[in-house]
Design an enzyme around this catalytic site. Structure first.
Site, PDB file in Angstrom:
ATOM      1  N   GLY A  62      58.779  83.724  18.535  1.00 57.57           N
ATOM      2  CA  GLY A  62      58.461  83.282  19.884  1.00 57.57           C
ATOM      3  C   GLY A  62      56.990  83.299  20.196  1.00 57.57           C
ATOM      4  O   GLY A  62      56.594  83.222  21.356  1.00 57.57           O
ATOM      5  N   GLY A  64      54.732  81.057  18.998  1.00 52.95           N
ATOM      6  CA  GLY A  64      54.094  79.760  18.813  1.00 52.95           C
ATOM      7  C   GLY A  64      53.447  79.616  17.454  1.00 52.95           C
ATOM      8  O   GLY A  64      52.578  78.765  17.262  1.00 52.95           O
ATOM      9  N   SER A  66      55.171  78.974  14.609  1.00 54.15           N
ATOM     10  CA  SER A  66      56.100  78.232  13.746  1.00 54.15           C
ATOM     11  C   SER A  66      57.016  79.147  12.944  1.00 54.15           C
ATOM     12  O   SER A  66      57.320  78.874  11.788  1.00 54.15           O
ATOM     13  CB  SER A  66      55.323  77.305  12.796  1.00 54.15           C
ATOM     14  OG  SER A  66      54.426  76.489  13.493  1.00 54.15           O
ATOM     15  N   SER A  67      57.470  80.229  13.551  1.00 53.60           N
ATOM     16  CA  SER A  67      58.342  81.152  12.832  1.00 53.60           C
ATOM     17  C   SER A  67      59.645  80.480  12.413  1.00 53.60           C
ATOM     18  O   SER A  67      60.158  80.741  11.312  1.00 53.60           O
ATOM     19  CB  SER A  67      58.638  82.387  13.683  1.00 53.60           C
ATOM     20  OG  SER A  67      59.253  82.035  14.914  1.00 53.60           O
ATOM     21  N   ASP A 112      55.377  71.257  12.314  1.00 51.42           N
ATOM     22  CA  ASP A 112      55.478  72.655  11.875  1.00 51.42           C
ATOM     23  C   ASP A 112      56.143  72.759  10.510  1.00 51.42           C
ATOM     24  O   ASP A 112      55.681  73.497   9.632  1.00 51.42           O
ATOM     25  CB  ASP A 112      56.273  73.474  12.894  1.00 51.42           C
ATOM     26  CG  ASP A 112      55.528  73.659  14.197  1.00 51.42           C
ATOM     27  OD1 ASP A 112      54.393  73.160  14.322  1.00 51.42           O
ATOM     28  OD2 ASP A 112      56.094  74.293  15.110  1.00 51.42           O
ATOM     29  N   TYR A 162      60.797  71.796  26.627  1.00 50.69           N
ATOM     30  CA  TYR A 162      60.188  71.003  25.549  1.00 50.69           C
ATOM     31  C   TYR A 162      60.833  69.608  25.496  1.00 50.69           C
ATOM     32  O   TYR A 162      60.150  68.583  25.432  1.00 50.69           O
ATOM     33  CB  TYR A 162      60.363  71.728  24.219  1.00 50.69           C
ATOM     34  CG  TYR A 162      59.733  71.044  23.027  1.00 50.69           C
ATOM     35  CD1 TYR A 162      58.447  71.372  22.621  1.00 50.69           C
ATOM     36  CD2 TYR A 162      60.422  70.081  22.300  1.00 50.69           C
ATOM     37  CE1 TYR A 162      57.867  70.759  21.520  1.00 50.69           C
ATOM     38  CE2 TYR A 162      59.851  69.455  21.207  1.00 50.69           C
ATOM     39  CZ  TYR A 162      58.578  69.801  20.819  1.00 50.69           C
ATOM     40  OH  TYR A 162      58.015  69.182  19.729  1.00 50.69           O
TER      41      TYR A 162
END
Length: 326
Positions: A62, A64, A66-67, A112, A162
Site C-alpha cells: 500500500g 505506491g 508496486s508491491s 508497474d 483509480y
C-alpha cells in the site's frame, strides 16, 4: 489433484488450496495475486501441479511501490521455472496486468508489471504502453541516489477511485474524438474545454502534460541533467495533486518539505509515486547528502504531522529473475 500451499512472510498461516480451486478468486484476499497467475498460466496451456510456495517481501504494502506488481511478476517467473517453461518478460507483465483486472478488480495499466519484469540495473525504463516498445535510459550516476519516504498513509486502488479517473480520461478522449489521450494535444484540449467540463478537462490535462514530462525526464537523464529531471518531477507532482487529484495532505507535506528543509539544495526533485491516495514519495538526492536529507525530512514530517515514518535509499535494479534452481 493435490493442493497448492501458500504462505506469506508476515506471520500468515499456511493456506492450502485445491489445485482446481486455485484458478478462481477466493480467500484470503492476497492469495488472489497468486491464484490469478495460476489461472493465466493455465489459460496458456501451462499446468502447474501442487506446489509449496513461501512468499517473502520487503516492499511496503500500500505504499505506491508496486508491491502487487512485484508479487505477480515474481510468482509468474517462479512458477514458469517450476514448470520448466520460458515466458517472455513482456508476456509476464501482461499476465500480471490481467491478474489485477480479473482477480483484484483494479483496471490498472501495464507500467508497474512491465518494469518489474523488464527492469535492468542502472537503467530507467521509458515505456510506450500502447505498443510495449521500450527504451532503457542510463540512471547509474553514483553521485545521485533515489530516496523513498513513506507517508505512512496506506492506499488501496481497489476502492474505485483509480477506476473512476480512468473512466474520466476515457470519456475525455471520446468527447475530443481521439482513440486515447496520447493522441491529444494541449491545443485540442483547450478547444474542447467547455464540452469537457472542469473535472474531465483537468484529468485530460494531467495525462497530456504527463506524457510530455516523461519525455523531458528521460531526455534529462540521458544528458545527465539532474536539475532538469527535478523540474519534471516537481511538475508531475503538482499535476497529480491539482489536476488528477490522487495525492493527499500527508504526501503533499513530504513533497513540499523537499523544498523547505535546510538541505533542500541537495534535492533535485520529488514527487509522489504509485497510484496515489497515500503511499510514498520518491526524490533524487545528492548521494553525499542523502542520509542527512532523509533525517531532516523524517524530523520535519513528524513535527508537522505527528507521524513517524521510514525511508530507504536505492538505485535502479534488475527485474524479476531466477536466483538459483534446485
Amino acid at each position: 489433484m493435490g493442493k497448492h500451499r501458500f504462505c506469506g512472510s508476515l506471520g500468515d498461516q499456511i493456506h492450502e488450496i485445491a489445485v482446481e480451486d486455485a484458478l478462481v478468486p477466493g480467500e484470503p484476499f492476497w492469495s488472489n495475486y497468486v491464484r490469478g497467475v495460476l489461472a493465466n498460466l493455465h489459460r496458456r496451456g501451462i499446468e502447474i501441479g501442487p506446489v509449496d510456495m513461501l512468499i517473502d517481501s520487503n516492499v511496503p504494502r500500500g505504499g505506491g511501490l508496486s508491491s502487487s506488481a512485484a508479487l505477480e511478476v515474481a510468482v509468474c517467473t517462479a512458477l514458469a521455472a517450476f514448470a520448466g517453461v520460458e515466458i517472455d518478460p513482456k508476456e509476464v507483465a501482461l499476465i500480471g496486468q490481467a491478474v489485477e483486472h480479473e482477480f483484484v478488480n483494479v483496471p490498472c495499466g501495464i507500467m508497474d508489471q512491465f518494469i518489474s519484469a523488464n527492469g535492468k540495473k542502472g537503467m530507467a525504463l521509458k515505456l510506450d504502453c500502447a505498443t510495449l516498445e521500450y527504451e532503457l535510459v542510463p540512471m547509474n550516476n553514483e553521485s545521485v541516489s533515489v530516496l523513498v519516504l513513506d507517508s505512512a498513509v496506506k492506499h488501496s486502488l481497489a476502492d474505485g477511485a483509480y477506476g473512476q479517473r480512468r473512466k474520466q480520461c476515457e470519456e475525455a478522449s471520446s468527447i475530443m474524438g481521439v482513440p486515447s489521450l496520447r493522441e491529444a494535444t494541449l491545443e485540442l484540449l483547450e478547444s474542447f474545454r467547455e464540452q469537457l467540463g472542469d473535472v474531465r478537462y483537468r484529468r485530460a490535462r494531467h495525462v497530456i502534460g504527463e506524457n510530455a514530462r516523461v519525455n523531458a525526464f528521460a531526455n534529462a537523464l540521458a544528458r545527465g541533467d539532474w536539475d532538469e529531471a527535478g523540474v519534471a518531477m516537481r511538475g508531475s507532482h503538482a499535476s497529480l495533486r491539482d489536476d488528477y487529484e490522487v495525492s493527499c495532505a500527508e504526501v503533499d507535506t513530504l513533497v513540499s518539505l523537499c523544498d523547505r528543509i535546510p538541505s533542500a539544495s541537495s534535492i533535485y526533485g520529488a514527487r509522489m509515486t504509485g497510484g496515489g491516495f497515500g503511499g510514498c514519495i520518491v526524490a533524487l538526492v545528492k548521494t553525499e547528502d542523502v542520509e542527512k536529507v532523509a533525517q531532516e525530512l523524517l524530523d520535519s514530517y513528524c513535527q508537522e504531522t505527528g507521524i513517524e515514518t521510514t525511508y530507504l535509499v536505492t538505485r535502479a535494479g534488475e527485474g524479476a529473475r531466477i536466483l538459483y534452481q534446485a
